[in-house]
Design an enzyme around this catalytic site. Structure first.
Site, mmCIF file in Angstrom:
data_model
loop_
_atom_site.group_PDB
_atom_site.id
_atom_site.type_symbol
_atom_site.label_atom_id
_atom_site.label_comp_id
_atom_site.label_asym_id
_atom_site.label_seq_id
_atom_site.Cartn_x
_atom_site.Cartn_y
_atom_site.Cartn_z
ATOM 1 N N LYS A 152 0.836 -1.199 0.000
ATOM 2 C CA LYS A 152 0.000 0.000 0.000
ATOM 3 C C LYS A 152 0.876 1.256 0.000
ATOM 4 O O LYS A 152 0.587 2.233 -0.704
ATOM 5 C CB LYS A 152 -0.913 0.009 1.228
ATOM 6 C CG LYS A 152 -1.711 1.305 1.375
ATOM 7 C CD LYS A 152 -2.644 1.278 2.568
ATOM 8 C CE LYS A 152 -3.385 2.606 2.684
ATOM 9 N NZ LYS A 152 -4.372 2.611 3.784
ATOM 10 N N HIS A 206 -9.326 -31.285 -32.602
ATOM 11 C CA HIS A 206 -10.202 -30.168 -32.251
ATOM 12 C C HIS A 206 -11.117 -30.523 -31.075
ATOM 13 O O HIS A 206 -12.316 -30.243 -31.097
ATOM 14 C CB HIS A 206 -11.001 -29.703 -33.466
ATOM 15 C CG HIS A 206 -10.132 -29.360 -34.636
ATOM 16 N ND1 HIS A 206 -9.200 -28.336 -34.617
ATOM 17 C CD2 HIS A 206 -10.004 -29.938 -35.862
ATOM 18 C CE1 HIS A 206 -8.567 -28.287 -35.778
ATOM 19 N NE2 HIS A 206 -9.032 -29.244 -36.549
#
Length: 517
Positions: free
Chosen positions: A138, A276
């Site tokens: 922070k 696929h």
């Protein structure tokens, strides 16, 4: 720029920390440390100030409370460009920190250890560490925070050059620190939610570790990366060991996962070929070479450029069969040295070992499936529903023969892994025709029948969902299909049953649907 004068170091992962601390101390930077880290640094000849010497308060509760103190957190959170903050630090005799080096208790490693007790897992939930990391992150305009030994070198390099760390680096490290604590808390939330049997909590907190960037996604204009579930064990694509070949692409990973999911359905030696994400050939045999031969013969055209999954260690005989075909990937629990010698002759063929030394690949994958939706995420249980023959219902006048039952159960396991609408034709424990991803069911059946050709006569047909009309049965009858397995449940079931009876086709209802989108 931020001049480093004082550092707080508290790490569970001791990688590189002695070298880091030694160089910091040599540059006149004061080091404050805790517990095991302080002992290690002192034993290594690095001057260290203990946290208790700073706070004037001893570590208590078996070390649960040691850094949760104003003299630590004020030193992390003070804005050194604010006169009022500086005044308060002077008033309370607090010195600020400009560098924080933290690694957290090994929660993930502990929770993933076989036989570990719940109490031990709980004790490895870090409290003070995340609080210090978050405070430093922070206040990153005034504090550099390090949570990864990989970043030690970058910070040391800047300290050597100018005695300080630049704004851009501090911001990047702060973002990484918050990702680190967020992931840590997410793992704890996942673990405790599992213990509490909360499958769908009001907040879904999951985290994944980056494995690598990929060259691109499904297409070259799409960026992509691969991430791994931190709790993933052996027998998962994310934990597989690549023994040979090019790096995996986005599509490779998708296809390999689909192939591995399918081959794990079978206890017998099995081979699955995927293109696929759809199986294009599946075969069972008394041996792995026989199983692969059947899978290859199922569709010798579509196998070109395919992915092959095998549920037994690959031997030389199977490898010789594989070598003669252009394949993208072969994945199996293991490979014999002789098989590797054969397959490594193909420069680009990827070989994936699904279990490491001393490990078993397992028969189950992840329990949950996640799918991105526009602005959201879908989550569901993995489709692990098996089929008990005793629960099936024969709905036609003719019941399947024992041989047909065997083929029907095989086809049912395969159709579960084919995209909907899905139709699978099978004969002699191999697929002979597969229709996948069609907009109507009879269209899927016609594709499968056309692919099977003469092999359709006497074969069985599996459908992942019910027949809305009798047209699929009509197509099956024209092709000479002997038996059908499907969920049932259509308002027009009686028409399909009557059509099957008219042609002497045995039909079984499972009461289970296997849509796969």
């Amino acid at each position: 720029m931020l001049t480093i004068r004082r550092a707080l170091i508290s790490v569970s992962d001791k990688t590189g920390v002695v070298s880091l601390a030694r160089e910091l101390a040599a540059r006149g930077i004061e080091i404050v440390s805790t517990g095991g880290t302080a002992r290690l640094l002192k034993e290594s000849g690095v001057p260290v100030t203990g946290v208790s010497d700073v706070t004037g308060f001893p570590e208590i509760l078996d070390g649960r409370v040691k850094t949760l103190h104003p003299k630590i957190h004020a030193g992390l959170l003070a804005r050194q460009d604010e006169e009022e903050h500086r005044r308060q630090l002077r008033e309370h005799g607090i010195q600020p920190f400009e560098l924080v080096v933290i690694s957290l208790y090994p929660f993930r490693e502990t929770a993933g250890r076989p036989g570990v007790s719940f109490e031990e897992v709980i004790e490895n939930i870090d409290i003070g560490g995340p609080a210090m990391i978050r405070a430093a992150a922070k206040n990153h305009r005034h504090v550099t925070v390090l949570v990864d030994p990989e970043d030690y070198g970058v910070v040391l390099s800047q300290i050597r050059e100018r005695g300080s760390v630049d704004d851009e680096t501090r911001l990047r490290l702060a973002a990484k620190a918050f990702r680190h604590t967020a992931a840590y808390d997410a793992l704890i939330a996942q673990y405790l939610s599992g213990r509490a049997k909360e499958a769908f909590p009001e907040k879904l907190t999951v985290t994944f570790d980056k494995v690598r960037d990929l060259r691109y996604g499904e297409n070259p204009h799409q960026k992509a990366a691969f991430y791994r579930d931190p709790f993933a064990g052996p027998g998962r694509i994310a934990t597989a060991e690549k023994l040979h070949g090019k790096e995996l692409s986005y599509n490779n990973i998708q296809d390999a996962g689909a192939a591995w999911e399918a081959v794990r359905e079978f206890a017998e030696p099995a081979a699955v070929v995927v293109k696929h994400t759809n199986p294009c050939g599946v075969g069972l045999g008394s041996s792995l070479p026989e199983a692969f031969r059947k899978a290859h013969e199922a569709d010798p055209v579509s196998i070109f450029g395919g992915i092959v999954a095998l549920n037994r260690p690959v031997d030389r005989e199977t490898a010789e069969q594989l070598k003669g075909i252009f394949l993208e990937i072969v994945l199996a629990p293991d490979f014999t040295p002789e098989a590797l010698e054969v397959l490594k002759q193909k420069k680009n063929l990827r070989l994936l070992r699904m279990a490491g030394e001393g490990e078993e690949a397992g028969t189950e994958g992840a329990p949950w499936r996640f799918t991105a939706a526009d602005g959201g995420l879908l989550m569901q249980e993995a489709d692990r529903k098996g089929l008990d023959r005793a629960e099936c219902r024969v709905v036609t006048r003719r019941a399947p023969s024992e041989g047909e039952w065997k083929e029907l159960l095989f086809a049912w396991k395969v159709v579960k892994h084919v995209k909907s609408n899905a139709i699978v034709l099978a004969k002699d424990q191999r697929t002979v025709g597969i229709g996948a991803g069609q907009m109507n069911r009879v269209g899927a059946a016609e594709i499968a029948i056309r692919q099977a050709g003469d092999r359709a006569r006497g074969a069985v047909l599996a459908s992942d969902a019910f027949f809305p009309m009798k047209d699929t049965v009509e197509a099956a009858a024209r092709a000479g299909i002997a038996a059908i397995i499907q969920p049932g449940g259509s308002i027009r079931d009686e028409e399909s049953i009557a059509e099957a009876d008219r042609h002497g086709i045995a039909m079984v209802f499972t009461g289970i649907r296997h849509f796969k989108h």
